[in-house]
Write a protein that holds these residues in place. Structure first.
Motif, PDB file in Angstrom:
ATOM      1  N   PHE A  31     -12.702 -11.008  -2.797  1.00 35.10           N
ATOM      2  CA  PHE A  31     -12.008 -11.067  -1.503  1.00 35.10           C
ATOM      3  C   PHE A  31     -10.518 -10.811  -1.689  1.00 35.10           C
ATOM      4  CE2 PHE A  31      -9.442 -13.350   1.574  1.00 35.10           C
ATOM      5  CZ  PHE A  31      -9.958 -12.910   2.780  1.00 35.10           C
ATOM      6  N   ALA A  32      -9.908 -11.426  -2.704  1.00 37.49           N
ATOM      7  CA  ALA A  32      -8.478 -11.266  -2.931  1.00 37.49           C
ATOM      8  C   ALA A  32      -8.127  -9.812  -3.231  1.00 37.49           C
ATOM      9  CB  ALA A  32      -8.028 -12.170  -4.078  1.00 37.49           C
ATOM     10  N   VAL A  33      -8.924  -9.169  -4.075  1.00 37.21           N
ATOM     11  CA  VAL A  33      -8.667  -7.767  -4.413  1.00 37.21           C
ATOM     12  C   VAL A  33      -8.728  -6.899  -3.162  1.00 37.21           C
ATOM     13  CG1 VAL A  33      -9.559  -5.760  -5.650  1.00 37.21           C
ATOM     14  CG2 VAL A  33      -9.456  -7.985  -6.800  1.00 37.21           C
ATOM     15  N   GLN A  34      -9.771  -7.080  -2.371  1.00 37.09           N
ATOM     16  CA  GLN A  34      -9.936  -6.264  -1.167  1.00 37.09           C
ATOM     17  C   GLN A  34      -8.822  -6.515  -0.168  1.00 37.09           C
ATOM     18  OE1 GLN A  34     -12.642  -3.907  -0.773  1.00 37.09           O
ATOM     19  NE2 GLN A  34     -11.059  -3.240   0.646  1.00 37.09           N
ATOM     20  N   HIS A  35      -8.462  -7.785   0.009  1.00 37.68           N
ATOM     21  CA  HIS A  35      -7.413  -8.122   0.985  1.00 37.68           C
ATOM     22  C   HIS A  35      -6.070  -7.536   0.562  1.00 37.68           C
ATOM     23  CE1 HIS A  35      -5.796 -10.626   4.266  1.00 37.68           C
ATOM     24  NE2 HIS A  35      -4.729 -10.755   3.498  1.00 37.68           N
TER      25      HIS A  35
END
Length: 260
Positions: free
Chosen positions: A22-26
């Motif tokens: 999630f962090a990478v995508q965000h």
């Protein structure tokens, strides 16, 4: 901005794995460049030893500080160390993500610190005199960069409260935040801790993602923890003790952080 996530969890299909994805995508959706050092996937070598340099020891036996400094300065470090140092140099912010195991980071992440934080790179830098005891605790090679801990733990939040049996979470994380992060110069952001990680459902996971997104969106605007700079006048040098007129009679970890 460039963000490095140093990630330590052995199972991709885990809460930590989902939060990392999630962090990478965000961050990428917000236009940032993201690199991930997935330590288990990389099969990171944890132990610091003579194999970390292609040059022989300086003396009759391996000395971690002096030999790592020689390797750093002469370009004889192991390739994996060089790659991770380059990632740190490129990064504007670094997120250290891990589950809290036995009140600290997993051994594989501590091994990343032991090997990547070479003498001459993350410590052992700057002038040492009666007024300036090296470039550290607010100064150093990583000054100007920001860092944040993203931590999961199976315990309840109350277990880590000021009167909780596990000890206050800020005290448990102090050696990491003040030592591993602030020592080489990072501005250290307040940690993001998710409790009761083994009691996660879709609703709670969505709440965690919302909280994480908010923290990622404020990586460059959030106020860092107010750790005292070593060479800023608050400490006697070379004793490196807090001046007696600051919080007189008090001791403990909290005196090394300015209070509002």
């Amino acid at each position: 901005m460039n963000v490095l996530i140093v990630y330590a969890h052995p199972q991709p299909h885990s809460l930590n794995g989902a939060l990392k994805d999630f962090a990478v995508q965000h961050l990428e959706n917000a236009g940032h460049q993201v690199e991930v050092s997935d330590l288990y996937a990389m099969q990171w070598k944890s132990q610091l030893d003579a194999d970390d340099s292609s040059s022989p020891p300086l003396g009759d036996f391996y000395h971690p500080s002096s030999d790592s400094k020689q390797a750093f300065e002469q370009g004889t470090q192991a390739d994996d160390i060089n790659r991770e140092q380059a990632k740190l140099q490129r990064a504007d912010a670094v997120i250290f993500q891990f589950p809290l195991w036995w009140f600290s980071m997993p051994a594989i992440m501590k091994g990343w610190v032991d090997r990547v934080y070479a003498c001459g790179f993350a410590y052992g830098v700057g002038e040492h005199s009666d007024t300036h005891w090296g470039d550290r605790y607010g100064e150093g090679s990583l000054a100007g960069k920001r860092a944040m801990l993203l931590v999961t733990t199976g315990g309840w939040e109350s277990h880590y409260a000021p009167r909780g049996i596990n000890g206050p979470i800020d005290d448990l994380l102090f050696p990491i935040q003040h030592g591993i992060l602030f020592y080489p110069g990072f501005e250290v952001l307040p940690p993001l801790v998710f409790y009761r990680s083994n009691r996660m459902d879709e609703t709670r996971f969505a709440e965690c993602c919302t909280a994480l997104a908010q923290r990622l969106d404020t990586l460059w605007s959030a106020e860092p923890l107010a750790f005292r700079r070593q060479n800023g006048g608050d400490y006697l040098i070379p004793q490196l003790t807090l001046r007696p007129e600051i919080y007189p009679g008090e001791s403990g970890l909290s005196i090394h952080q300015q209070r509002k």
